[in-house]
Design a protein around this motif. Structure first.
Motif, PDB file in Angstrom:
ATOM      1  N   UNK A 240       0.870  -1.089  -0.030  1.00  0.00           N
ATOM      2  CA  UNK A 240       0.125  -0.014  -0.125  1.00  0.00           C
ATOM      3  C   UNK A 240       0.856   1.186   0.068  1.00  0.00           C
ATOM      4  N   UNK A 241       0.161   2.356  -0.427  1.00  0.00           N
ATOM      5  CA  UNK A 241       0.751   3.651  -0.259  1.00  0.00           C
ATOM      6  C   UNK A 241       1.432   3.715   1.140  1.00  0.00           C
ATOM      7  N   UNK A 242       2.274   4.744   1.605  1.00  0.00           N
ATOM      8  CA  UNK A 242       2.473   4.841   2.821  1.00  0.00           C
ATOM      9  C   UNK A 242       3.372   6.287   3.098  1.00  0.00           C
ATOM     10  N   UNK A 243       3.426   6.895   4.253  1.00  0.00           N
ATOM     11  CA  UNK A 243       4.337   7.999   4.538  1.00  0.00           C
ATOM     12  C   UNK A 243       5.703   7.662   4.367  1.00  0.00           C
ATOM     13  N   UNK A 244       6.034   6.610   4.598  1.00  0.00           N
ATOM     14  CA  UNK A 244       7.652   6.327   4.212  1.00  0.00           C
ATOM     15  C   UNK A 244       7.895   6.170   2.978  1.00  0.00           C
ATOM     16  N   UNK A 245       9.132   6.885   2.853  1.00  0.00           N
ATOM     17  CA  UNK A 245       9.386   6.499   1.246  1.00  0.00           C
ATOM     18  C   UNK A 245      10.001   5.244   0.934  1.00  0.00           C
ATOM     19  N   UNK A 246       9.720   4.525  -0.375  1.00  0.00           N
ATOM     20  CA  UNK A 246       9.863   3.457  -0.693  1.00  0.00           C
ATOM     21  C   UNK A 246      11.512   3.378  -1.562  1.00  0.00           C
TER      22      UNK A 246
END
Length: 476
Positions: A318-324
């Motif tokens: 899923x999308x997240x606040x943390x960068x991938x």
């Protein structure tokens, strides 16, 4: 620790006590040239600068006015004139000469200004704008100097360096802000610092990225992060042709700030603790725990490793606040594989961590940063090759690119810190992280094997213990 900024300001106070605010020069009683507007949506400010505390003598500039005319011929509309004599070899006479020779140029007086009288002198000498260094001035004085600039029709470029500076300026919300990537205490360059400080500004203003721009790629980095302008010194002094290159970048549409990965990352910065990257994630459970506990970046290895994962797994998250972050190991002159490039362009990855033999040009093509394996002090010299992007330093191993559990020697870590941003990996775990934070105050820490139950599987107890140490350190 030596504070060069304070040292320069103290010497200026002594000079004023001896020579007056005119510093021994004859300043006209009334301004001789009309004001030129310093207002422009996107501006390139080129600096007349002979020397600096960090570089010593930069170039021979016999005539400040000839230098400014050369800038104007190359397309510059804004010029900064350093008038500080002891460390920058400038003078108020330089300012008057530049305005007389180039009355249409918008001219900024750049100095360690300390009083409202300095503003009045600057106006009479021909300045169209003044630099106000917030960290040098008490709030009431800063407000008074800013107000005097406005009363005279001048612009005030209010320079911020810290969260304290932002707090100091919040009450009067200056419309033109400069953020210097050069730390004025030690005069080292920290290219991400302007992005970090800008993330704290909550009022509408134009923000100028100051210093550290030696080539067009440096300017592109700042403009793609959404800055309104650039202030360039050494770069244009040594290479006036850089002006046209930077102006060309200024005319092109920049990246949407919300999509710029460096802006997104720096918006997560807090002065009291480092950014945290949890790497080697191979399953959703570990990813969700890392995000929930406050990881700023989550790393996925896309190279041969016990922790290797797949593009399909990354797409499933899923999308997240943390960068991938995708971790790759490329050979010299090897291009990033198309499928990994697509992960970035389609928004599944924010950045690439380049852990092989990639050049600075490769790192700039698909946005990311370089990981350097450090075994001796000479290896640290490579950090500056990848500016303005930071470099992650990791322990050297002849057998694998990372995840070795080995720490870099404290002596080398300290040397790395002296070169700028300290992004640190290698042998970090819940047991040693507190001492590392206290000894080196890294800007980012990267953990992988130190949080594992087995290669590719995190130990939730270790992960919780690590974040507890981070929060405990931040609470001090």
């Amino acid at each position: 620790m030596k504070d060069i900024r304070r040292e320069i300001a103290d010497k200026r106070e002594l000079r004023i006590a001896s020579l007056g605010h005119e510093e021994g020069f004859v300043i006209p009683e009334k301004r001789l040239h009309p004001l030129s507007s310093f207002t422009q949506d996107k501006m390139l400010i080129c600096e007349v600068k002979r020397s600096s505390p960090s570089k010593g003598k930069i170039d021979e500039i016999p005539s400040a006015s000839v230098q400014a005319q050369m800038y104007q011929k190359n397309g510059a509309a804004h010029v900064s004139v350093l008038t500080e004599p002891d460390y920058f070899s400038g003078s108020l006479n330089d300012l008057m000469e530049v305005k007389a020779a180039c009355p249409d140029l918008a001219v900024l007086r750049k100095d360690f200004l300390l009083s409202v009288k300095d503003i009045n002198i600057s106006y009479r000498a021909g300045a169209d704008a003044c630099l106000l260094i917030a960290s040098l001035l008490e709030q009431d004085l800063l407000i008074a100097m800013h107000m005097r600039c406005e009363e005279l029709g001048m612009a005030a470029l209010v320079e911020l360096h810290s969260m304290d500076d932002v707090i100091k300026t919040k009450d009067f919300k200056p419309g033109l802000v400069g953020i210097n990537c050069r730390n004025l205490k030690n005069f080292r360059i920290y290219p991400l610092q302007p992005l970090k400080i800008r993330s704290l500004i909550d009022w509408d203003c134009r923000v100028v990225y100051e210093s550290g721009i030696l080539k067009k790629e440096d300017g592109a980095f700042a403009l793609n992060a959404g800055f309104s302008g650039l202030l360039v010194g050494e770069g244009v002094v040594k290479n006036p042709g850089l002006i046209s290159e930077l102006k060309n970048i200024l005319t092109h549409e920049s990246t949407t700030v919300s999509k710029d990965p460096w802006t997104k990352l720096c918006s997560r910065w807090r002065a009291e603790k480092p950014l945290v990257k949890i790497c080697g994630l191979t399953n959703r459970e570990d990813f969700e725990q890392a995000v929930t506990l406050g990881a700023d970046l989550c790393g996925f290895i896309l190279a041969d490793s016990p922790r290797q994962t797949t593009p399909d797994f990354i797409r499933s998250l899923p999308e997240s606040e943390a960068l991938k972050v995708g971790v790759v190991v490329l050979a010299e002159n090897e291009n990033l594989p198309g499928e990994i490039t697509s992960l970035v362009k389609d928004g599944y990855l924010d950045l690439i961590q380049y852990h092989g033999k990639e050049s600075s040009e490769t790192v700039a093509v698909i946005e990311g940063y370089k990981a350097l394996r450090i075994r001796c002090e000479d290896d640290l010299d490579k950090m500056t090759e990848y500016y303005p992007r930071p470099s992650l330093i990791d322990a050297f191993s002849a057998h694998q690119a990372g995840g070795t559990g080995k720490q870099i020697s404290p002596e080398l870590v300290q040397k790395a810190k002296e070169k700028g941003e300290l992004w640190l990996a290698g042998g970090l775990n819940p047991r040693n992280i507190r001492k590392v934070l206290e000894d080196f105050e890294p800007d980012l820490v990267d953990l992988s094997s130190g949080l594992e139950a087995s290669p590719g599987k995190k130990d939730p107890v270790k992960v919780k213990a690590f974040f507890k140490e981070i929060e405990s350190y931040a609470a001090i």
